[in-house]
Structures are given as structure tokens and as C-alpha cells.
Write a protein that holds these residues in place. Structure first.
Motif, PDB file in Angstrom:
ATOM      1  N   LYS A 276      70.634  71.833  25.151  1.00 36.77           N
ATOM      2  CA  LYS A 276      70.202  70.860  24.089  1.00 36.77           C
ATOM      3  C   LYS A 276      69.160  71.426  23.196  1.00 36.77           C
ATOM      4  CE  LYS A 276      70.913  66.968  27.307  1.00 36.77           C
ATOM      5  NZ  LYS A 276      70.279  65.836  28.045  1.00 36.77           N
ATOM      6  N   ARG A 277      69.348  70.870  21.922  1.00 34.50           N
ATOM      7  CA  ARG A 277      68.525  71.230  20.887  1.00 34.50           C
ATOM      8  C   ARG A 277      66.955  70.670  21.012  1.00 34.50           C
ATOM      9  NH1 ARG A 277      69.921  70.128  14.513  1.00 34.50           N
ATOM     10  NH2 ARG A 277      69.020  68.190  15.107  1.00 34.50           N
ATOM     11  N   LYS A 278      66.138  71.426  20.796  1.00 38.12           N
ATOM     12  CA  LYS A 278      64.845  70.992  21.049  1.00 38.12           C
ATOM     13  C   LYS A 278      64.127  69.885  20.044  1.00 38.12           C
ATOM     14  CE  LYS A 278      60.136  72.819  22.109  1.00 38.12           C
ATOM     15  NZ  LYS A 278      59.302  73.888  22.047  1.00 38.12           N
ATOM     16  N   GLY A 279      63.603  69.062  20.476  1.00 38.82           N
ATOM     17  CA  GLY A 279      63.269  68.019  19.655  1.00 38.82           C
ATOM     18  C   GLY A 279      62.000  68.264  18.766  1.00 38.82           C
ATOM     19  N   LEU A 280      61.668  67.679  17.817  1.00 38.60           N
ATOM     20  CA  LEU A 280      60.711  68.032  17.153  1.00 38.60           C
ATOM     21  C   LEU A 280      58.935  67.555  17.839  1.00 38.60           C
ATOM     22  CD1 LEU A 280      61.839  66.924  13.558  1.00 38.60           C
ATOM     23  CD2 LEU A 280      61.546  69.235  14.270  1.00 38.60           C
ATOM     24  N   SER A 281      58.031  68.329  17.706  1.00 38.60           N
ATOM     25  CA  SER A 281      56.785  67.866  18.125  1.00 38.60           C
ATOM     26  C   SER A 281      56.169  66.870  17.218  1.00 38.60           C
ATOM     27  CB  SER A 281      55.948  68.791  18.044  1.00 38.60           C
ATOM     28  OG  SER A 281      55.585  69.507  16.971  1.00 38.60           O
ATOM     29  N   LEU A 282      55.137  65.997  17.440  1.00 36.63           N
ATOM     30  CA  LEU A 282      54.488  65.289  16.878  1.00 36.63           C
ATOM     31  C   LEU A 282      54.006  65.823  15.726  1.00 36.63           C
ATOM     32  CD1 LEU A 282      53.471  62.110  16.153  1.00 36.63           C
ATOM     33  CD2 LEU A 282      51.510  62.875  17.908  1.00 36.63           C
ATOM     34  N   GLU A 283      53.317  66.911  15.590  1.00 38.71           N
ATOM     35  CA  GLU A 283      52.759  67.341  14.390  1.00 38.71           C
ATOM     36  C   GLU A 283      53.912  67.891  13.609  1.00 38.71           C
ATOM     37  OE1 GLU A 283      49.375  66.525  14.778  1.00 38.71           O
ATOM     38  OE2 GLU A 283      49.772  67.854  13.139  1.00 38.71           O
ATOM     39  N   ASP A 284      54.877  68.520  14.104  1.00 40.15           N
ATOM     40  CA  ASP A 284      56.196  68.804  13.168  1.00 40.15           C
ATOM     41  C   ASP A 284      56.668  67.427  12.434  1.00 40.15           C
ATOM     42  OD1 ASP A 284      56.130  71.248  13.833  1.00 40.15           O
ATOM     43  OD2 ASP A 284      57.686  70.920  15.355  1.00 40.15           O
ATOM     44  N   LYS A 285      56.680  66.242  13.165  1.00 38.65           N
ATOM     45  CA  LYS A 285      57.159  65.075  12.310  1.00 38.65           C
ATOM     46  C   LYS A 285      56.028  64.671  11.409  1.00 38.65           C
ATOM     47  CE  LYS A 285      59.654  63.430  16.488  1.00 38.65           C
ATOM     48  NZ  LYS A 285      59.596  62.565  17.520  1.00 38.65           N
ATOM     49  N   ARG A 286      54.808  64.756  11.659  1.00 37.27           N
ATOM     50  CA  ARG A 286      53.786  64.441  10.702  1.00 37.27           C
ATOM     51  C   ARG A 286      53.924  65.216   9.610  1.00 37.27           C
ATOM     52  NH1 ARG A 286      48.832  62.002  12.433  1.00 37.27           N
ATOM     53  NH2 ARG A 286      47.775  63.878  11.693  1.00 37.27           N
ATOM     54  N   SER A 287      53.885  66.418   9.731  1.00 39.28           N
ATOM     55  CA  SER A 287      54.128  67.359   8.703  1.00 39.28           C
ATOM     56  C   SER A 287      55.434  66.987   7.765  1.00 39.28           C
ATOM     57  CB  SER A 287      54.164  68.915   9.155  1.00 39.28           C
ATOM     58  OG  SER A 287      54.296  69.781   8.018  1.00 39.28           O
ATOM     59  N   ARG A 288      56.443  66.819   8.337  1.00 37.13           N
ATOM     60  CA  ARG A 288      57.588  66.393   7.740  1.00 37.13           C
ATOM     61  C   ARG A 288      57.565  65.082   6.803  1.00 37.13           C
ATOM     62  NH1 ARG A 288      63.053  68.934  10.757  1.00 37.13           N
ATOM     63  NH2 ARG A 288      62.121  70.732  11.273  1.00 37.13           N
ATOM     64  N   MET A 289      56.791  64.365   7.331  1.00 35.55           N
ATOM     65  CA  MET A 289      56.675  62.615   6.786  1.00 35.55           C
ATOM     66  C   MET A 289      55.864  62.966   5.617  1.00 35.55           C
ATOM     67  SD  MET A 289      57.789  59.718   7.355  1.00 35.55           S
ATOM     68  CE  MET A 289      58.210  59.752   8.830  1.00 35.55           C
ATOM     69  N   MET A 290      54.873  63.868   5.791  1.00 33.41           N
ATOM     70  CA  MET A 290      53.834  63.858   4.680  1.00 33.41           C
ATOM     71  C   MET A 290      54.706  64.820   3.474  1.00 33.41           C
ATOM     72  SD  MET A 290      50.831  62.809   4.931  1.00 33.41           S
ATOM     73  CE  MET A 290      50.286  63.538   3.577  1.00 33.41           C
ATOM     74  N   GLU A 291      55.615  65.735   3.746  1.00 41.97           N
ATOM     75  CA  GLU A 291      56.614  66.325   2.759  1.00 41.97           C
ATOM     76  C   GLU A 291      57.038  65.076   1.953  1.00 41.97           C
ATOM     77  OE1 GLU A 291      58.980  69.050   4.477  1.00 41.97           O
ATOM     78  OE2 GLU A 291      57.227  70.698   4.970  1.00 41.97           O
ATOM     79  N   ILE A 292      57.722  63.939   2.677  1.00 42.30           N
ATOM     80  CA  ILE A 292      58.511  63.147   1.954  1.00 42.30           C
ATOM     81  C   ILE A 292      57.609  62.185   0.754  1.00 42.30           C
ATOM     82  CG2 ILE A 292      59.407  60.871   2.367  1.00 42.30           C
ATOM     83  CD1 ILE A 292      60.519  61.869   4.871  1.00 42.30           C
ATOM     84  N   PHE A 293      56.041  61.867   1.317  1.00 46.34           N
ATOM     85  CA  PHE A 293      55.487  61.205   0.578  1.00 46.34           C
ATOM     86  C   PHE A 293      55.148  62.206  -0.744  1.00 46.34           C
ATOM     87  CE2 PHE A 293      54.366  58.862   4.437  1.00 46.34           C
ATOM     88  CZ  PHE A 293      55.054  57.460   4.244  1.00 46.34           C
TER      89      PHE A 293
END
Length: 208
Positions: free
Chosen positions: A3-20
Motif C-alpha cells: 500500500k502507498r504510504k500516507g502523508l505525515s501530519l507535517e507533510d499535510k501541514r506543509s502542503r496545506m500552507m502551500e495552498i494558502f
């Protein structure tokens, strides 16, 4: 097939900040739950928790607008948060260095030939990790420096001082040209030609 490894919390936070920071626009939670999976691979079920963690760390701002709650972030806000984090890291580094100094002093007082303690090794590892994180934050902070209100205000002040200085010299040149033209009956165009003054030479106007 694994299975593909899920994103860590820090990865999600970093990507979310990129959206903003890329959009520079406010979002509702429902909008983020639609955008985040498509653009950044963040599952919609985790969007709320990720956004709330960014709000808790003052990286994302939030406010009510009618019946909706809006979320947004600006480079200056992100830079301010990183400065606070950097300040905290600097304090931790200083405390860690004091711990190392104390450990080294204790080691000197021990019998010759005694091996270094595991405690000191752990402190050194912690120091290395903190210094690495501090260096990364300093590097990232440079990205936001161009949007820092203090930097922009300073540039405006310097720009106005340079403009005023240039206009003073321009005024002096016009005064000399006028004096020479009247005193020696030399046309202003001939004066400009002899001294290499361009045809469009004039005062610098203040930009709005």
C-alpha cells in the motif's frame, strides 16, 4: 503489492500552507476539503484537523464572515510564526549548550580514562538536531523577507531619500544651466550637448 504510504501530519501541514500562500485568498472549510485532495493529496477527512493545527500555531488566521468561517494566511504571518519558532529554538540551543558545558565539566572531574556517558551523547544529538532545524528555519525565513512589512517600509523610506537627493542635484544642474545660458548667451540645448545631459533629463516624480 504494498500500500502507498500516507502523508505525515507535517507533510499535510506543509502542503496545506502551500495552498494558502499560493492562492493568497480566504477559504471556507468545505472549499478546502474539495481543493486539498485534488491539489495536494490530503484526504478530505483530515483537512479540518490539519487546518486547526495551523490555526493553533498562528500560521493560519480565521474569522467569521456572516454564517461562514473563513481561513487564510499571508507570507508576513508565516514569517512571524517562523521567527517565534526560531526564537524558541535559539533558547533551546542555549540551554542545551549549557547542559553540554555542565556535562563536560563533570567529565573533567571524573577519573581519567572513564568513557563518555550516554547522557552526554544524547545531549549532543539533541543539539545537532536543534541546530539543523534552526538553520532550515533561517533559510525559509529569507523567502518571506521580501513581504515583511518592516522591510517594505524601510525600502520606501530609502527610496524617498534617494529620490529627494537626486532631485536636489537636478535642481542644481538646472540652476547652473540657466546661469551659464544667460551669462554667456549659450542656448540650453548647447549646454546639455557639451555636458552630456540627455534630452529627457528631468526631476524624478514620486510614484504612487
Amino acid at each position: 503489492m504494498s500500500k502507498r504510504k500516507g502523508l505525515s501530519l507535517e507533510d499535510k501541514r506543509s502542503r496545506m500552507m502551500e495552498i494558502f500562500l499560493t492562492s493568497m485568498e480566504p477559504f471556507t472549510l468545505k472549499e478546502l476539503e474539495k481543493v486539498a485532495p485534488k491539489k495536494k493529496g490530503i484526504i478530505s477527512q483530515s483537512v479540518k484537523d490539519v487546518v486547526q493545527s495551523l490555526v493553533d500555531d498562528d500560521m493560519v488566521l480565521t474569522d467569521k464572515c456572516g454564517t461562514q468561517t473563513l481561513y487564510w494566511s499571508l507570507p508576513s504571518a508565516a514569517a512571524q510564526q517562523k521567527r517565534r519558532r526560531l526564537s524558541t529554538l535559539d533558547e533551546q540551543i542555549e540551554k542545551t549548550k549549557e547542559g553540554i558545558s555542565s556535562a563536560e565539566q563533570s567529565a573533567k572531574e571524573l577519573k581519567s580514562g572513564r568513557e563518555e556517558s550516554s547522557e552526554r551523547e544524547e545531549v549532543l544529538k539533541r543539539l545537532g538536531k536543534l541546530e539543523t532545524e534552526s538553520a532550515e528555519l533561517r533559510s525559509k525565513l529569507l523567502i518571506y523577507s521580501s513581504c515583511d512589512p518592516e522591510t517594505i517600509r524601510s525600502l520606501k523610506i530609502d527610496s524617498e531619500a534617494f529620490r529627494a537627493g537626486a532631485n536636489r542635484w537636478t535642481d542644481n544642474i538646472f540652476s547652473i544651466r540657466s546661469y551659464v545660458s544667460e551669462k554667456f548667451s549659450i542656448p540650453p540645448t548647447d549646454f546639455d550637448k557639451n555636458f552630456g545631459i540627455a534630452e529627457d533629463f528631468d526631476y524624478i516624480e514620486q510614484r504612487v
